[in-house]
Write an enzyme that holds these catalytic residues in place. Structure first.
Site, PDB file in Angstrom:
ATOM      1  N   PRO A  23       0.962  -1.187  -0.179  1.00 22.66           N
ATOM      2  CA  PRO A  23      -0.411  -0.276  -0.497  1.00 22.66           C
ATOM      3  C   PRO A  23       1.219   1.544   0.116  1.00 22.66           C
ATOM      4  CG  PRO A  23      -0.618  -1.479   1.635  1.00 22.66           C
ATOM      5  CD  PRO A  23       0.833  -1.951   1.442  1.00 22.66           C
ATOM      6  N   GLU A  70       1.330  -8.056   8.654  1.00 25.30           N
ATOM      7  CA  GLU A  70       1.653  -6.936   8.907  1.00 25.30           C
ATOM      8  C   GLU A  70       3.433  -5.860   8.382  1.00 25.30           C
ATOM      9  OE1 GLU A  70       0.246  -3.980  10.562  1.00 25.30           O
ATOM     10  OE2 GLU A  70      -1.098  -5.798  11.095  1.00 25.30           O
ATOM     11  N   ARG A  85      -0.875 -10.123 -21.080  1.00 22.32           N
ATOM     12  CA  ARG A  85      -1.718  -9.227 -22.283  1.00 22.32           C
ATOM     13  C   ARG A  85      -1.249  -8.709 -22.830  1.00 22.32           C
ATOM     14  NH1 ARG A  85      -5.398  -4.896 -22.280  1.00 22.32           N
ATOM     15  NH2 ARG A  85      -7.300  -5.871 -22.420  1.00 22.32           N
ATOM     16  N   ASP A 122      -7.637   0.208 -25.448  1.00 23.54           N
ATOM     17  CA  ASP A 122      -7.918   0.262 -24.487  1.00 23.54           C
ATOM     18  C   ASP A 122      -7.788   1.602 -23.582  1.00 23.54           C
ATOM     19  OD1 ASP A 122      -7.827  -2.043 -23.799  1.00 23.54           O
ATOM     20  OD2 ASP A 122      -5.848  -2.861 -23.418  1.00 23.54           O
TER      21      ASP A 122
END
Length: 261
Positions: A89, A116, A154, A169
């Protein structure tokens, strides 16, 4: 391209990428995916890979040594240079530009944290880059790793049946994608826009560009901030917004049928 996933649950990433485009890329030999479990490199009967965090507080932290040994084995498994990514994160937000850069690398190592997270010393010593898929917390990095695998797979040459698909895209040129329609032409939910049925490829390209600009302005205006649009794009956006305003100001009671725009 080779991707090595270091995880306590490598089979989770394997399952997520065994189907569809990623599965096809693996079947065609365009992508090699290898899973590594740091528990296999831990000491003792319990193969311990985590312990309490110094300083107190809830949660456990993944230990340095099992991960260090595991990463050493990963590096030795193939002579190609590796780029180690820690899914975290705290990392840089993954975007399509970075995906393209990662897809061009010969080999990636994706490190999946749990609990954690990973001991910071291991991150500082072994990790080249931290990446985040969004401002939220998952139970572990496996789903984030599967997303990275999917996005880069991809883009491997031959992974998509139509190579032009990736070029159209969302985010490829910094804009969201335009709307898409298929059969039937008429439905209770609406009618396929006439321009898409016209056979006029120049008009279709213009409509799609305009729709992409308008949709980006409506849904992700942050993508347009600081972006210098060309004169043609500015005109398309202005015309598209004006048409949208006219459409929204139309009294629904006066509508005689589905709108074609």
């Amino acid at each position: 391209m080779r991707i090595d996933v270091v995880s306590l649950f490598p089979e989770e990433v394997d399952r997520c990428t065994a189907f569809g485009v990623t599965g096809r890329a693996r079947e065609r030999g365009l992508l090699q995916l290898h899973g590594w479990n740091p528990r296999d490199y831990a000491d003792g009967n319990y193969r311990k890979t985590d312990d309490r965090t110094f300083g107190g507080g809830p949660g456990m932290v993944m230990l340095v040594e099992p991960l260090r040994r595991c990463l050493a084995a990963v590096r030795e498994a193939d002579p190609a240079p590796v780029h180690v990514v820690y899914l975290s994160p705290q990392g840089r937000r993954l975007d399509q530009k970075r995906v393209r850069e990662l897809a061009a690398m010969p080999r990636l190592v994706l490190l999946c944290g749990r609990y954690e997270g990973v001991d910071e010393r291991l991150v500082q010593a072994e990790v080249d880059e931290e990446l985040s898929i969004g401002d939220y917390v998952l139970s572990g990095g496996e789903l984030a790793a599967a997303i990275v695998v999917d996005t880069v797979a991809r883009l491997q040459d031959g992974a998509l049946n139509d190579a032009g698909s990736a070029e159209q895209d969302s985010f490829e040129d910094g804009l969201l994608d335009c709307p898409h329609y298929s059969h039937p032409v008429e439905h209770a939910y609406g009618v396929v826009p006439a321009v898409l049925r016209s056979g006029n490829h120049a008009a279709i390209a213009r409509w799609r560009r305009q729709q992409a600009l308008v949709r980006t302005w409506q849904r992700r205006p942050d993508l347009l901030e600081g972006r210098e649009l060309s004169k043609a794009d500015r005109k398309l956006l202005q015309e598209g917004l004006a048409a949208l305003e006219r459409e929204q100001s139309t009294d629904p009671a006066e509508d005689t049928g589905p709108q074609a725009g």
